[in-house]
Enzyme design. Sequence first.
Site, PDB file in Angstrom:
ATOM      1  CB  CYS B 120      -0.906   0.015   1.237  1.00 33.88           C
ATOM      2  SG  CYS B 120      -1.852   1.548   1.365  1.00 33.88           S
ATOM      3  CB  CYS B 123      -1.804   4.568   4.426  1.00 35.51           C
ATOM      4  SG  CYS B 123      -3.257   3.871   3.601  1.00 35.51           S
ATOM      5  CB  SER B 124      -0.110   0.630   6.682  1.00 38.02           C
ATOM      6  OG  SER B 124      -1.125   1.159   7.521  1.00 38.02           O
ATOM      7  CB  CYS B 125      -4.493  -0.726   2.587  1.00 40.11           C
ATOM      8  SG  CYS B 125      -5.211   0.917   2.718  1.00 40.11           S
TER       9      CYS B 125
END
Lengths: 95, 215
Positions: B120, B123-125
């Site tokens: 991602c 962000c940090s999906c």
Amino acid sequence: MSYRYAVGDKVRVLAGDPPGHIRTPFYIRGKTGVVEERWGEFRNPEELAFGKPGLPKRPLYLIRFKQAEVWPGYKGPAADTVSADIYEHWLEPAR
Amino acid sequence: MSGPHDHHDHDHDHDDHAPIEQDAEAKEFALLERAIRELLIEKGLFTADDVRRVIDQGATVSPADGARVIARAWRDPAFKQRLLTGSKKAIEELGYDLGGPEPNLIVLENTPQVHHVVVCTLCSCYPRVLLGPPPDWYKSTEYRARVVVEPRAVLQEFGTTIGDDVEIRVVDSTADMRYLVLPMLPKGSEKLDEAALAGLITRDCMVGVTLPRPV
């Protein structure tokens, strides 16, 4: 649900830089890819981020790009690709 | 000309430890989160216990859950087909409740021609619903920036070599879908039962940065 693009269509990601909460990564703005999947409709995150309802929902696609198209100096094999989920309003037809 | 040890004539550990990423920013966000949470609790929108329960739920999921799903897919072709075409229902067959507000989960099948790796960049999906919270490296700016530009070099650093005849397909989860990689069954493991197979599947295999090791 109405999609503007079909699987296999060539599309270009818009190159704009509007302010706000945008889920289209910079590295593929202005790049041309192919519709790989159609995921359905989702509320628009650009509005949700500001507490709005995000309606009407926006069609979401998985778009696949050749690495060489995204990064002109890409060193790996020509077949390598990168895909990203892009909302329809960030796409335009390409040839 | 000065020698290499001029600055190191004392004997304590002088290494700069890798800083925790975005530390200052994280502190600001933590303060902001706390302020907003306290306000919402005060206004009665939810309780502190609700917050604790949601955090607890997140922590009960671990990569072992993802591994169970992958092992079943390796053993049961009909299940695999259902998993690839409508992952949610297939996963619920194994007793998981995906009824919550989690984003849609898409399972990407590796083949002799295509190797998937998930990131991602925004962000940090992450496929939390089957893997739990993401590891720090997945959230690092280095991984997020580099894996889309030079995936083969990044995989090499994980000890993973993918042949030039295989397409590396980086998948950037930028929106409402979360991606989990279905690795190929390692050669030599064809006769293992499902539980033994699940033991071969690590978190990193399901992100696509490593391959399951053959037994």
